[in-house]
Design a protein around this motif. Structure first.
Motif, PDB file in Angstrom:
ATOM      1  N   ILE A  98       2.287  -3.102 -11.731  1.00 18.97           N
ATOM      2  CA  ILE A  98       2.158  -3.100 -10.270  1.00 18.97           C
ATOM      3  C   ILE A  98       2.988  -4.218  -9.649  1.00 18.97           C
ATOM      4  CG2 ILE A  98       0.561  -3.511  -8.344  1.00 18.97           C
ATOM      5  CD1 ILE A  98      -1.605  -2.108 -10.087  1.00 18.97           C
ATOM      6  N   TYR A  99       2.830  -5.437 -10.163  1.00 18.04           N
ATOM      7  CA  TYR A  99       3.534  -6.568  -9.555  1.00 18.04           C
ATOM      8  C   TYR A  99       5.043  -6.500  -9.797  1.00 18.04           C
ATOM      9  CZ  TYR A  99      -0.798  -8.850  -8.189  1.00 18.04           C
ATOM     10  OH  TYR A  99      -1.996  -9.142  -7.569  1.00 18.04           O
ATOM     11  N   MET A 100       5.443  -5.942 -10.929  1.00 16.78           N
ATOM     12  CA  MET A 100       6.873  -5.758 -11.173  1.00 16.78           C
ATOM     13  C   MET A 100       7.461  -4.778 -10.159  1.00 16.78           C
ATOM     14  SD  MET A 100       8.822  -3.719 -14.147  1.00 16.78           S
ATOM     15  CE  MET A 100       8.226  -2.283 -13.283  1.00 16.78           C
ATOM     16  N   ALA A 101       6.739  -3.679  -9.905  1.00 19.75           N
ATOM     17  CA  ALA A 101       7.210  -2.675  -8.945  1.00 19.75           C
ATOM     18  C   ALA A 101       7.304  -3.265  -7.545  1.00 19.75           C
ATOM     19  CB  ALA A 101       6.271  -1.469  -8.953  1.00 19.75           C
ATOM     20  N   LEU A 102       6.357  -4.119  -7.187  1.00 18.76           N
ATOM     21  CA  LEU A 102       6.341  -4.706  -5.853  1.00 18.76           C
ATOM     22  C   LEU A 102       7.465  -5.721  -5.652  1.00 18.76           C
ATOM     23  CD1 LEU A 102       2.504  -5.175  -5.277  1.00 18.76           C
ATOM     24  CD2 LEU A 102       3.994  -3.376  -4.377  1.00 18.76           C
ATOM     25  N   GLU A 103       8.057  -6.177  -6.742  1.00 16.76           N
ATOM     26  CA  GLU A 103       9.190  -7.096  -6.646  1.00 16.76           C
ATOM     27  C   GLU A 103      10.498  -6.345  -6.386  1.00 16.76           C
ATOM     28  OE1 GLU A 103       9.274  -9.417 -10.178  1.00 16.76           O
ATOM     29  OE2 GLU A 103       7.494 -10.595  -9.668  1.00 16.76           O
ATOM     30  N   MET A 104      10.501  -5.048  -6.592  1.00 11.30           N
ATOM     31  CA  MET A 104      11.700  -4.222  -6.368  1.00 11.30           C
ATOM     32  C   MET A 104      11.300  -2.963  -5.595  1.00 11.30           C
ATOM     33  SD  MET A 104      12.117  -3.143 -10.401  1.00 11.30           S
ATOM     34  CE  MET A 104      12.444  -1.391 -10.262  1.00 11.30           C
ATOM     35  N   PRO A 105      10.698  -3.128  -4.413  1.00  6.02           N
ATOM     36  CA  PRO A 105      10.092  -1.999  -3.683  1.00  6.02           C
ATOM     37  C   PRO A 105      11.034  -0.857  -3.340  1.00  6.02           C
ATOM     38  CG  PRO A 105      10.324  -3.917  -2.249  1.00  6.02           C
ATOM     39  CD  PRO A 105      10.592  -4.383  -3.652  1.00  6.02           C
ATOM     40  N   GLU A 106      12.212  -1.163  -2.788  1.00 11.62           N
ATOM     41  CA  GLU A 106      13.110  -0.088  -2.370  1.00 11.62           C
ATOM     42  C   GLU A 106      13.684   0.662  -3.572  1.00 11.62           C
ATOM     43  OE1 GLU A 106      13.363   1.028   0.661  1.00 11.62           O
ATOM     44  OE2 GLU A 106      11.869  -0.494   1.130  1.00 11.62           O
ATOM     45  N   GLU A 107      14.072  -0.103  -4.597  1.00  8.70           N
ATOM     46  CA  GLU A 107      14.598   0.528  -5.809  1.00  8.70           C
ATOM     47  C   GLU A 107      13.532   1.402  -6.452  1.00  8.70           C
ATOM     48  OE1 GLU A 107      16.385  -0.730 -10.200  1.00  8.70           O
ATOM     49  OE2 GLU A 107      15.924  -2.272  -8.719  1.00  8.70           O
ATOM     50  N   TYR A 108      12.313   0.877  -6.542  1.00 10.84           N
ATOM     51  CA  TYR A 108      11.206   1.622  -7.150  1.00 10.84           C
ATOM     52  C   TYR A 108      10.922   2.902  -6.373  1.00 10.84           C
ATOM     53  CZ  TYR A 108       6.573   2.581  -9.074  1.00 10.84           C
ATOM     54  OH  TYR A 108       5.495   3.188  -9.673  1.00 10.84           O
ATOM     55  N   ILE A 173       0.813   1.753  -5.683  1.00  8.27           N
ATOM     56  CA  ILE A 173       2.056   0.987  -5.491  1.00  8.27           C
ATOM     57  C   ILE A 173       2.792   1.459  -4.237  1.00  8.27           C
ATOM     58  CG2 ILE A 173       4.357   0.543  -6.440  1.00  8.27           C
ATOM     59  CD1 ILE A 173       3.035   0.657  -9.242  1.00  8.27           C
ATOM     60  N   LEU A 174       2.879   2.761  -4.050  1.00 10.80           N
ATOM     61  CA  LEU A 174       3.572   3.299  -2.875  1.00 10.80           C
ATOM     62  C   LEU A 174       2.890   2.859  -1.581  1.00 10.80           C
ATOM     63  CD1 LEU A 174       4.514   6.935  -3.948  1.00 10.80           C
ATOM     64  CD2 LEU A 174       5.965   4.904  -3.893  1.00 10.80           C
ATOM     65  N   ARG A 175       1.548   2.878  -1.561  1.00 12.64           N
ATOM     66  CA  ARG A 175       0.834   2.442  -0.359  1.00 12.64           C
ATOM     67  C   ARG A 175       1.064   0.955  -0.107  1.00 12.64           C
ATOM     68  NH1 ARG A 175       0.819   5.540   3.214  1.00 12.64           N
ATOM     69  NH2 ARG A 175      -0.107   3.766   4.314  1.00 12.64           N
ATOM     70  N   LEU A 176       1.095   0.167  -1.158  1.00 13.00           N
ATOM     71  CA  LEU A 176       1.328  -1.271  -1.006  1.00 13.00           C
ATOM     72  C   LEU A 176       2.743  -1.549  -0.511  1.00 13.00           C
ATOM     73  CD1 LEU A 176      -0.474  -2.628  -4.194  1.00 13.00           C
ATOM     74  CD2 LEU A 176      -1.210  -2.920  -1.817  1.00 13.00           C
ATOM     75  N   ILE A 177       3.687  -0.708  -0.940  1.00 13.09           N
ATOM     76  CA  ILE A 177       5.066  -0.860  -0.468  1.00 13.09           C
ATOM     77  C   ILE A 177       5.154  -0.497   1.009  1.00 13.09           C
ATOM     78  CG2 ILE A 177       7.402   0.103  -0.634  1.00 13.09           C
ATOM     79  CD1 ILE A 177       6.977   0.324  -3.659  1.00 13.09           C
ATOM     80  N   VAL A 178       4.485   0.602   1.394  1.00 13.90           N
ATOM     81  CA  VAL A 178       4.495   1.031   2.792  1.00 13.90           C
ATOM     82  C   VAL A 178       3.772   0.009   3.678  1.00 13.90           C
ATOM     83  CG1 VAL A 178       3.647   2.772   4.404  1.00 13.90           C
ATOM     84  CG2 VAL A 178       4.684   3.479   2.246  1.00 13.90           C
TER      85      VAL A 178
END
Length: 214
Positions: A98-108, A173-178
């Motif tokens: 989760i935290y790795m994905a949140l460090e690269m939100p647009e790429e993910y 993860i998607l909701r956290l990115i949004v």
């Protein structure tokens, strides 16, 4: 350094420059907007030079996918995770992912929401036998097997459980990115509760009442 080694190093440096440019375009404009001409313009190369290092756009995309997946595997295979108990291992796996994905939100977001066959070749996880072809999902399946070692549970059920855990985490993860402006304290509470609810509630069968009281 000999001539051969120097040429190989220069080749790797040019390839990395091209891949970095492509990744930046994907992050800013989306995968569908990526083109050889845009990559060339960004690094001031001619399109012909790009084709000297990669056969086509698909090879560039596949290389980026592979590197991104290797990044995930590196995080999920870290020593501190591998030494955990099965229960704690899953918690650490989910947390790190989760935290790795949140460090690269647009790429993910750009990569994981893409439905093109070339991208799905690397990102699809819901097909039967996915745990054999997707190492990250396989790690989660093995942890589940270690937890249920004394129970007679079919491997297909283990895999389906891992797939549901993986996709529900993907949704979070998607909701956290949004909802990127969510206060850090609330974000951490949501992530921690998601992980604990999955492991303690779903996997270990602990009731929500007893979980909240513990």
């Amino acid at each position: 350094m000999g001539t051969k080694e120097r040429k190989e190093r220069e080749k790797d440096e040019h390839r990395e420059l091209i891949l970095n440019a492509a990744s930046e375009i994907i992050a800013k404009e989306g995968l569908e907007k990526l083109s050889i001409r845009k990559i060339a313009a960004k690094i001031e190369y001619s399109p012909a030079i790009i084709y000297h290092y990669f056969h086509d756009k698909e090879e560039i995309i596949n290389t980026i996918m592979k590197k991104s997946y290797e990044k995930i595997l590196k995080v999920l295979s870290s020593p501190e995770v591998s030494e955990d108990s099965p229960k704690d291992k899953i918690k650490h796996l989910l947390s790190k992912y989760i935290y790795m994905a949140l460090e690269m939100p647009e790429e993910y977001k750009t990569i994981l929401l893409n439905s093109s066959p070339e991208v799905l070749e690397h990102t699809s996880v819901l097909f039967k036998g996915a745990s054999m072809k997707r190492k990250a999902l396989g790690i989660l399946c093995q942890s589940l097997k270690d937890i249920y070692i004394d129970k007679d549970i079919d491997n297909s059920v283990i895999e389906l459980t891992a797939q549901v855990i993986w996709t529900s985490t993907f949704g979070l993860i998607l909701r956290l990115i949004v909802e990127k402006d969510l206060p850090k304290k609330q974000r951490k509470m949501v992530i921690d509760h998601h992980i604990n609810l999955i492991v303690d509630g779903i996997i270990l069968g602990k009731s929500l009442t007893s979980y909240c009281q513990s």
